[in-house]
Design a protein around this motif. Sequence first.
Motif, PDB file in Angstrom:
ATOM      1  N   TYR A 100      -2.560  14.630  -5.136  1.00 53.73           N
ATOM      2  CA  TYR A 100      -1.963  13.542  -5.920  1.00 53.73           C
ATOM      3  C   TYR A 100      -1.191  12.607  -4.992  1.00 53.73           C
ATOM      4  CZ  TYR A 100       0.421  11.368  -9.928  1.00 53.73           C
ATOM      5  OH  TYR A 100       0.894  10.479 -10.864  1.00 53.73           O
ATOM      6  N   TRP A 101      -1.508  11.333  -5.026  1.00 47.49           N
ATOM      7  CA  TRP A 101      -0.931  10.325  -4.126  1.00 47.49           C
ATOM      8  C   TRP A 101      -1.168  10.688  -2.661  1.00 47.49           C
ATOM      9  CZ3 TRP A 101       0.650   5.520  -5.290  1.00 47.49           C
ATOM     10  CH2 TRP A 101       0.966   5.231  -6.620  1.00 47.49           C
ATOM     11  N   ASP A 102      -2.301  11.362  -2.403  1.00 45.58           N
ATOM     12  CA  ASP A 102      -2.714  11.667  -1.027  1.00 45.58           C
ATOM     13  C   ASP A 102      -1.668  12.445  -0.240  1.00 45.58           C
ATOM     14  OD1 ASP A 102      -5.297  10.366  -1.081  1.00 45.58           O
ATOM     15  OD2 ASP A 102      -4.211   8.458  -1.100  1.00 45.58           O
ATOM     16  N   ARG A 103      -0.972  13.342  -0.932  1.00 43.07           N
ATOM     17  CA  ARG A 103       0.001  14.166  -0.207  1.00 43.07           C
ATOM     18  C   ARG A 103      -0.678  15.159   0.726  1.00 43.07           C
ATOM     19  NH1 ARG A 103       2.744  13.247  -5.154  1.00 43.07           N
ATOM     20  NH2 ARG A 103       4.897  12.502  -4.813  1.00 43.07           N
ATOM     21  N   ASP A 104      -1.947  15.449   0.485  1.00 45.24           N
ATOM     22  CA  ASP A 104      -2.672  16.319   1.404  1.00 45.24           C
ATOM     23  C   ASP A 104      -2.838  15.659   2.768  1.00 45.24           C
ATOM     24  OD1 ASP A 104      -4.328  14.412   0.234  1.00 45.24           O
ATOM     25  OD2 ASP A 104      -6.090  15.705   0.197  1.00 45.24           O
ATOM     26  N   GLN A 105      -2.670  14.349   2.830  1.00 43.25           N
ATOM     27  CA  GLN A 105      -2.639  13.636   4.103  1.00 43.25           C
ATOM     28  C   GLN A 105      -1.205  13.394   4.572  1.00 43.25           C
ATOM     29  OE1 GLN A 105      -5.349  12.942   6.013  1.00 43.25           O
ATOM     30  NE2 GLN A 105      -6.383  14.185   4.460  1.00 43.25           N
ATOM     31  N   LEU A 106      -0.314  13.060   3.620  1.00 41.92           N
ATOM     32  CA  LEU A 106       1.069  12.751   3.960  1.00 41.92           C
ATOM     33  C   LEU A 106       1.782  13.935   4.605  1.00 41.92           C
ATOM     34  CD1 LEU A 106       3.545  10.868   3.859  1.00 41.92           C
ATOM     35  CD2 LEU A 106       4.004  11.747   1.548  1.00 41.92           C
ATOM     36  N   ASN A 157       0.840  -1.201   0.000  1.00 44.87           N
ATOM     37  CA  ASN A 157       0.000   0.000   0.000  1.00 44.87           C
ATOM     38  C   ASN A 157       0.871   1.246   0.000  1.00 44.87           C
ATOM     39  OD1 ASN A 157      -1.650  -2.077   1.981  1.00 44.87           O
ATOM     40  ND2 ASN A 157      -2.986  -0.959   0.597  1.00 44.87           N
ATOM     41  N   PRO A 158       0.444   2.315  -0.697  1.00 39.36           N
ATOM     42  CA  PRO A 158       1.194   3.571  -0.600  1.00 39.36           C
ATOM     43  C   PRO A 158       1.169   4.051   0.843  1.00 39.36           C
ATOM     44  CG  PRO A 158      -0.402   3.631  -2.409  1.00 39.36           C
ATOM     45  CD  PRO A 158      -0.723   2.420  -1.590  1.00 39.36           C
ATOM     46  N   MET A 159       2.314   4.447   1.357  1.00 36.55           N
ATOM     47  CA  MET A 159       2.376   4.880   2.754  1.00 36.55           C
ATOM     48  C   MET A 159       1.590   6.162   2.970  1.00 36.55           C
ATOM     49  SD  MET A 159       3.977   2.399   4.047  1.00 36.55           S
ATOM     50  CE  MET A 159       4.512   2.841   5.701  1.00 36.55           C
ATOM     51  N   SER A 160       1.499   6.993   1.916  1.00 33.52           N
ATOM     52  CA  SER A 160       0.742   8.241   2.029  1.00 33.52           C
ATOM     53  C   SER A 160      -0.742   7.978   2.242  1.00 33.52           C
ATOM     54  CB  SER A 160       0.946   9.093   0.772  1.00 33.52           C
ATOM     55  OG  SER A 160       0.586   8.362  -0.393  1.00 33.52           O
ATOM     56  N   SER A 161      -1.246   6.874   1.673  1.00 35.95           N
ATOM     57  CA  SER A 161      -2.663   6.522   1.822  1.00 35.95           C
ATOM     58  C   SER A 161      -2.909   5.717   3.092  1.00 35.95           C
ATOM     59  CB  SER A 161      -3.130   5.711   0.608  1.00 35.95           C
ATOM     60  OG  SER A 161      -2.909   6.413  -0.592  1.00 35.95           O
ATOM     61  N   LYS A 162      -2.021   4.776   3.347  1.00 29.91           N
ATOM     62  CA  LYS A 162      -2.217   3.856   4.465  1.00 29.91           C
ATOM     63  C   LYS A 162      -1.974   4.516   5.811  1.00 29.91           C
ATOM     64  CE  LYS A 162      -2.838  -0.413   6.017  1.00 29.91           C
ATOM     65  NZ  LYS A 162      -4.113  -1.137   5.844  1.00 29.91           N
ATOM     66  N   PHE A 163      -0.978   5.401   5.882  1.00 29.54           N
ATOM     67  CA  PHE A 163      -0.604   5.980   7.168  1.00 29.54           C
ATOM     68  C   PHE A 163      -0.625   7.504   7.171  1.00 29.54           C
ATOM     69  CE2 PHE A 163       1.341   1.767   6.999  1.00 29.54           C
ATOM     70  CZ  PHE A 163       0.801   1.210   8.158  1.00 29.54           C
ATOM     71  N   GLY A 164      -1.331   8.094   6.209  1.00 27.48           N
ATOM     72  CA  GLY A 164      -1.436   9.546   6.154  1.00 27.48           C
ATOM     73  C   GLY A 164      -2.257  10.132   7.284  1.00 27.48           C
ATOM     74  N   ASP A 184       4.963  22.451   8.080  1.00 23.03           N
ATOM     75  CA  ASP A 184       4.152  23.624   8.397  1.00 23.03           C
ATOM     76  C   ASP A 184       3.293  24.037   7.207  1.00 23.03           C
ATOM     77  OD1 ASP A 184       5.153  24.021  11.024  1.00 23.03           O
ATOM     78  OD2 ASP A 184       6.959  24.928  10.196  1.00 23.03           O
ATOM     79  N   THR A 185       3.910  24.096   6.023  1.00 19.84           N
ATOM     80  CA  THR A 185       3.210  24.561   4.834  1.00 19.84           C
ATOM     81  C   THR A 185       3.618  23.732   3.620  1.00 19.84           C
ATOM     82  OG1 THR A 185       4.948  26.175   4.360  1.00 19.84           O
ATOM     83  CG2 THR A 185       3.055  26.961   5.612  1.00 19.84           C
ATOM     84  N   TYR A 186       2.756  23.733   2.624  1.00 18.79           N
ATOM     85  CA  TYR A 186       3.117  23.135   1.343  1.00 18.79           C
ATOM     86  C   TYR A 186       2.779  24.105   0.216  1.00 18.79           C
ATOM     87  CZ  TYR A 186      -1.896  21.879   0.983  1.00 18.79           C
ATOM     88  OH  TYR A 186      -3.266  21.926   0.940  1.00 18.79           O
ATOM     89  N   TYR A 187       3.515  23.961  -0.871  1.00 15.65           N
ATOM     90  CA  TYR A 187       3.272  24.758  -2.076  1.00 15.65           C
ATOM     91  C   TYR A 187       3.011  23.772  -3.208  1.00 15.65           C
ATOM     92  CZ  TYR A 187       5.358  28.512   0.674  1.00 15.65           C
ATOM     93  OH  TYR A 187       5.626  29.436   1.669  1.00 15.65           O
ATOM     94  N   ASP A 188       1.796  23.831  -3.759  1.00 10.13           N
ATOM     95  CA  ASP A 188       1.447  22.914  -4.848  1.00 10.13           C
ATOM     96  C   ASP A 188       1.044  23.704  -6.087  1.00 10.13           C
ATOM     97  OD1 ASP A 188      -0.992  23.770  -3.794  1.00 10.13           O
ATOM     98  OD2 ASP A 188      -1.988  21.863  -4.237  1.00 10.13           O
ATOM     99  N   ARG A 189       0.286  23.109  -6.979  1.00  9.90           N
ATOM    100  CA  ARG A 189       0.011  23.645  -8.311  1.00  9.90           C
ATOM    101  C   ARG A 189      -0.350  25.131  -8.378  1.00  9.90           C
ATOM    102  NH1 ARG A 189      -1.211  21.139 -13.233  1.00  9.90           N
ATOM    103  NH2 ARG A 189      -1.319  19.102 -12.215  1.00  9.90           N
TER     104      ARG A 189
END
Length: 483
Positions: free
Chosen positions: A186-192, A151-158, A199-204
């Motif tokens: 994408y790939w559940d990075r909003d959970q990862l 399982n992708p760790m971002s999905s399983k343990f996000g 603290d912050t992320y910068y996406d699209r």
Amino acid sequence: MRRINIRISAGILLILIIAICTVAYLKRHDDEQSNKSPQKQLTIKQMKEKEIILKTQNHLNQAYPYNQNQTAGRKTYFGVGRGYNLIMVQFESIQNFVVNSSIQGQEVTPVMNKLAAESLYFPYIFQQIGIGNTSDAEFISNTSIYPIGSNPMSSKFGNRKLSSMARLMKTKNYTTSTFHVNDVSYWDRDQLYPALGFDTYYDRPYFQQEKFNKFGASDEELYRVGVSKLKTLSTQRKKFYSQFVTVSSHSPFVIPKDRRRLQLPQKLSDSRLENYLVAINYADYALGTFIDGLKKEGLWDKSVFIVYGDHFGLHKKYHDPKEINEALGIPYHKQISTFNVPVIIHLPKQLSGKVINRTGGQVDILPTLANIMGIDLKSEGFTAFGHDLLNVGHNIVGMRYYLPTGSFFNDEILFVPGKEGFRDGAATSIKTLKSVKDITPYKFEYDYIMQWMKLSDRYVKQLPIRQDMKEMEPQKQTNPPLK
């Protein structure tokens, strides 16, 4: 009168004793009731499980000669990056064979070549990702925990609160951020990302919406925005740990014609290989623009800078090692060369490089960086399943998903178990790429790595669910998203 005072004092003492006993009883009663609550019982169970895991981990480490090259507890490079910024670049699909390679008289990665010559270069690092691929690489490098593979760790343990590099740096008053030109979902990075404690992320929305490839803007744009944000943090006198996840060299490796820099007058018979080299060459060029930008803003000498590969680009099913050998004039093994990714760490104001030939994996990145940043993981109570590559005497790293579970790399070989496990497994020298006939000396290490990865799985499964699922929000914009 004295008798009255004695009686009063005795009475007061009796009252105090009764009060103390009552408070103690009530406290004990409350504790018993509290311990009966599901949340309290879960916490106690997790604490006991973690204690068992740590004891088992210590036992395994004692059985395996990890720390034989340390003298009197002194660690090489400990704290050389303390107080400096930390910048980590995850380079999409780059394999180690391209570093210092040339094709038709042109260097494939001139920027990486120069960087390696001025930094700590680790040529024997291997990917350890599972089905989550790039997101798994982010997970491993930031936690020093093995992926479970299936399982992708971002999905399983996000949804967990993960012990991570970001959380460690935040305890040292660092601001933490991560950059990726695709949508954060994408790939559940909003959970990862909140699980990792950024603290912050910068996406699209934060990048110019140029049509570079299907994953988003170019690496040049990623770095342009990155330099701007890091400059702002520096101006505010904030120390930072920032991660950059690149995508320009992502398969199928189609680079816009006006952005291609590697010109091959003689076309290769393997068009996939040609496209791969062109894509890697562009991504290498973009990395150079990032380094130049950091130098221009005075950030280069104030930062520890690491770049590493997330996973292979040339799938062993589609590429013949002989064709790669003929095109680049280098030895190439379908497993060892495929899974071998570069790691380069540049120290502040470092001018001369050093090659570190210790075998390692992505799980070793965090302990190595922690040592450089002056963080003692043991005193921090941090559980890591990798080791500090600058101070480990001998190393072994496991791999699963892309190889059978139980596969491992050590300082000598790659071992791949067969259908019967160790008995019909095969070993190959990572230096000569030739088969090793006698595998009996490696039985202990096979048993060890099987237990080690199971222990990592057990550890990550007991980590607590995040109480606040909105722990991290995207960076608020002062202007509308760039179009």
